[in-house]
Scaffold this active site. Sequence first.
Site, PDB file in Angstrom:
ATOM      1  N   CYS A 208      -1.069  -5.650  -9.414  1.00 56.23           N
ATOM      2  CA  CYS A 208      -1.599  -5.413 -10.758  1.00 56.23           C
ATOM      3  C   CYS A 208      -2.427  -6.632 -11.166  1.00 56.23           C
ATOM      4  O   CYS A 208      -2.071  -7.771 -10.865  1.00 56.23           O
ATOM      5  CB  CYS A 208      -0.540  -5.178 -11.816  1.00 56.23           C
ATOM      6  SG  CYS A 208       0.494  -3.745 -11.495  1.00 56.23           S
TER       7      CYS A 208
ATOM      8  N   TRP B 227      -0.974  -1.457  -9.522  1.00 56.31           N
ATOM      9  CA  TRP B 227      -0.297  -1.096  -8.272  1.00 56.31           C
ATOM     10  C   TRP B 227       1.057  -0.547  -8.717  1.00 56.31           C
ATOM     11  O   TRP B 227       1.878  -1.272  -9.263  1.00 56.31           O
ATOM     12  CB  TRP B 227      -0.134  -2.322  -7.379  1.00 56.31           C
ATOM     13  CG  TRP B 227       0.434  -1.981  -6.029  1.00 56.31           C
ATOM     14  CD1 TRP B 227      -0.265  -1.571  -4.934  1.00 56.31           C
ATOM     15  CD2 TRP B 227       1.811  -2.022  -5.633  1.00 56.31           C
ATOM     16  NE1 TRP B 227       0.593  -1.349  -3.888  1.00 56.31           N
ATOM     17  CE2 TRP B 227       1.881  -1.608  -4.283  1.00 56.31           C
ATOM     18  CE3 TRP B 227       2.993  -2.342  -6.288  1.00 56.31           C
ATOM     19  CZ2 TRP B 227       3.064  -1.531  -3.584  1.00 56.31           C
ATOM     20  CZ3 TRP B 227       4.194  -2.261  -5.590  1.00 56.31           C
ATOM     21  CH2 TRP B 227       4.215  -1.859  -4.248  1.00 56.31           C
TER      22      TRP B 227
ATOM     23  N   GLU C 145      -2.745  -1.416   8.944  1.00 60.88           N
ATOM     24  CA  GLU C 145      -2.979  -1.439   7.493  1.00 60.88           C
ATOM     25  C   GLU C 145      -4.334  -0.900   7.092  1.00 60.88           C
ATOM     26  O   GLU C 145      -4.452  -0.330   6.005  1.00 60.88           O
ATOM     27  CB  GLU C 145      -2.684  -2.808   6.863  1.00 60.88           C
ATOM     28  CG  GLU C 145      -3.487  -3.961   7.306  1.00 60.88           C
ATOM     29  CD  GLU C 145      -3.039  -5.273   6.620  1.00 60.88           C
ATOM     30  OE1 GLU C 145      -2.362  -5.251   5.598  1.00 60.88           O
ATOM     31  OE2 GLU C 145      -3.406  -6.323   7.153  1.00 60.88           O
TER      32      GLU C 145
HETATM   33  O1  M6R Z   1      -0.541 -14.071   0.095  1.00 62.07           O
HETATM   34  P1  M6R Z   1       0.426 -14.120   1.240  1.00 62.07           P
HETATM   35  O2  M6R Z   1      -0.133 -14.810   2.415  1.00 62.07           O
HETATM   36  O3  M6R Z   1       1.748 -14.703   0.844  1.00 62.07           O
HETATM   37  O4  M6R Z   1       0.662 -12.618   1.616  1.00 62.07           O
HETATM   38  C1  M6R Z   1       1.582 -12.247   2.606  1.00 62.07           C
HETATM   39  C2  M6R Z   1       1.383 -10.813   3.023  1.00 62.07           C
HETATM   40  O5  M6R Z   1       1.573  -9.960   1.927  1.00 62.07           O
HETATM   41  C3  M6R Z   1      -0.009 -10.579   3.599  1.00 62.07           C
HETATM   42  O6  M6R Z   1      -0.261 -11.428   4.676  1.00 62.07           O
HETATM   43  C4  M6R Z   1      -0.147  -9.114   4.058  1.00 62.07           C
HETATM   44  O7  M6R Z   1       0.675  -8.880   5.160  1.00 62.07           O
HETATM   45  C5  M6R Z   1      -1.605  -8.789   4.360  1.00 62.07           C
HETATM   46  N1  M6R Z   1      -1.914  -7.481   3.857  1.00 62.07           N
HETATM   47  C6  M6R Z   1      -1.925  -8.824   5.798  1.00 62.07           C
HETATM   48  O8  M6R Z   1      -3.224  -8.443   6.082  1.00 62.07           O
END
Ligand code: M6R
Length: 610
Positions: A2, A74, A490
């Site tokens: 969000c 979201w 993804e």
């Molecule tokens: O912002 P962050 O690096 O903490 O985020 C971690 C994961 O949410 C993030 O890497 C997620 O897996 C991505 N969508 C990967 O492409």
Amino acid sequence: MCGIVGYIGNRKVINVLMNGLKRMEYRGYDSAGICVLENDDLITLKKKGKVSELESLVDESSFDSTIGIAHTRWATHGFPNDINAHPHSDNSGNISIVHNGIIENYMSLKQGLIQSGYTFKSDTDTEVLAVYIGALYEKTNDLEHAVRLALSEVVGTFGLLVLSKTEPEKIIGARRGSPMVLGVGDDEYILASDATAIIQYTKQVIYLSDNEMAIISKDGFTTKTIDNKATKNTIHEIEFNIEQLEKGGYEHFMLKEIFEQPTTIQDAFTGRLLADKGNIKLGGLSVVSEKLRNAKRIIITACGTSWHAGLVGEYMIEQLAGIPVEVEYASEFRYRNPVLYPDDVVFAISQSGETADTLAAVHEAKQKGCTVLGIVNVVGSSIARETDAGIYIHAGPEIGVASTKAFTSQLAVLSLLALYLGRMKNLSQLDGKKIAQEILQIPDKIKSIFDHSDEIRAIAKEYSSAKNFIYLGRGYNFPVALEGALKLKEISYIHAEGYPAAEMKHGPIALIDENMPVVFIATHDEIYHKIISNIEEVRARKGKVIAIANEGDTEIARVANHVIYIPETIPMLTPILSVIPLQLLAYYMALELDRTIDQPRNLAKSVTVE
Ligand code: M6R
């Protein structure tokens, strides 16, 4: 997850809100909405779907207001539909709120309010908060007081903006566990979930702390804690430029970000890599250098792609510095009462610096007395501020939901960290210099991989009807296999699994048949011949092999159906190169399948709820 934005000043607020929503859409795209104060009335427009859906409802020329709030969602509580879209209002229609986070005790609050005669239209936790603030406002006749009272009862997380037609000269913002940035302009103020919504109007920002409120009006702003104690703030300058938020001629942000990697890697090591001395300077870690020197163990905690970077970091640090490293999913670490000692050093890796689980893991490690350090991209983010010290990766804003350039910058920084620790321990200056020389060559080597884009695109075309993929790698390339599979999943929605190649025989080999494409990351290292044997095993079962191999490898073409060649480097730096073709493969597969590449379904860039 969000994005919220609120503005008060002299500009037409509708433009500021719509721009802000577009800039923050990567935070969630289930619905979008605005509420503006127009001729003493609150006008709310909201719509399921992307900001473009809301845009089709909004006639910007019909609004003159200079104060309003907006939200891009979201979904957590309730389906993505028009009714559940924010903003939400209280029963009187005097108060409108937008919210990022989760009100965990919303059910008990809701039941109490229903018993008192209040009604609800949506399934959201946020409407409960709006109605609750409205109920308290009826008693107190003081909006700020009502918000503070409500928030003191709330269990959960929030980034919250409140607008009222009975106190029309202000917007009240508050945060706990969800980010909020205050932009300070000339007679204009903007509160938003992140600086991308602010930079167009001012580069001067204040990063609000947890449990802090900001009240903005045309005349200025005040900040205080939710329990009404004045707070002091420092104004920071946003470090990125507005051009970095544009696609710059690319079809998608993801492609732009893939192609930015030679530069972003360079930015990660500029000023830090003292190549002629074989040393590393990490200014952010100077205050904890003794802790690092004496660390008996390093724990890396992260989620998703950042966790994959952590796995590579484990191999790097153990190889160069001989310090034992454990890598933990932040979501598990925070709840399993991990055994931690005060001389453990915990690194939290996060692109956004706002991932709820990683932030909670930081709190857990601090609680247990560890030194907690961050490897973060977003300057001023919660993890950057709540860790004892850290290293910024300097990748610039990453807008594509699938992480690409942040991953390679995390790897670059982890290689610097490993070298830094290694030189503190037993790594010789000669070895340090050799590694530094290899690091310097990485940006040009990445550029040369881009020359293979057309081949990768052709492979994507050939396999775009596949229903499953397996990615296999060994050693440093095992985490790359995980990352390649995650990228494919993804953005293309094709099922993919990453495994250490030798594990294949322990189960996954049962999946191999003529319909199964298997991506092998088979670069030169000590176990290269083992992985060739693994490829033979897949071919013997008619699997289709796409291999990532080093230039000059003449053996691999004999066993693989397709080979994508990358330049050679030392094993510890190989992941920075071997992941590039996998990013491109996922991108081109998703392009073939006509997916919404920058905003894949069900995902959001920054996971601020657990
Ligand atoms: O912002 P962050 O690096 O903490 O985020 C971690 C994961 O949410 C993030 O890497 C997620 O897996 C991505 N969508 C990967 O492409």
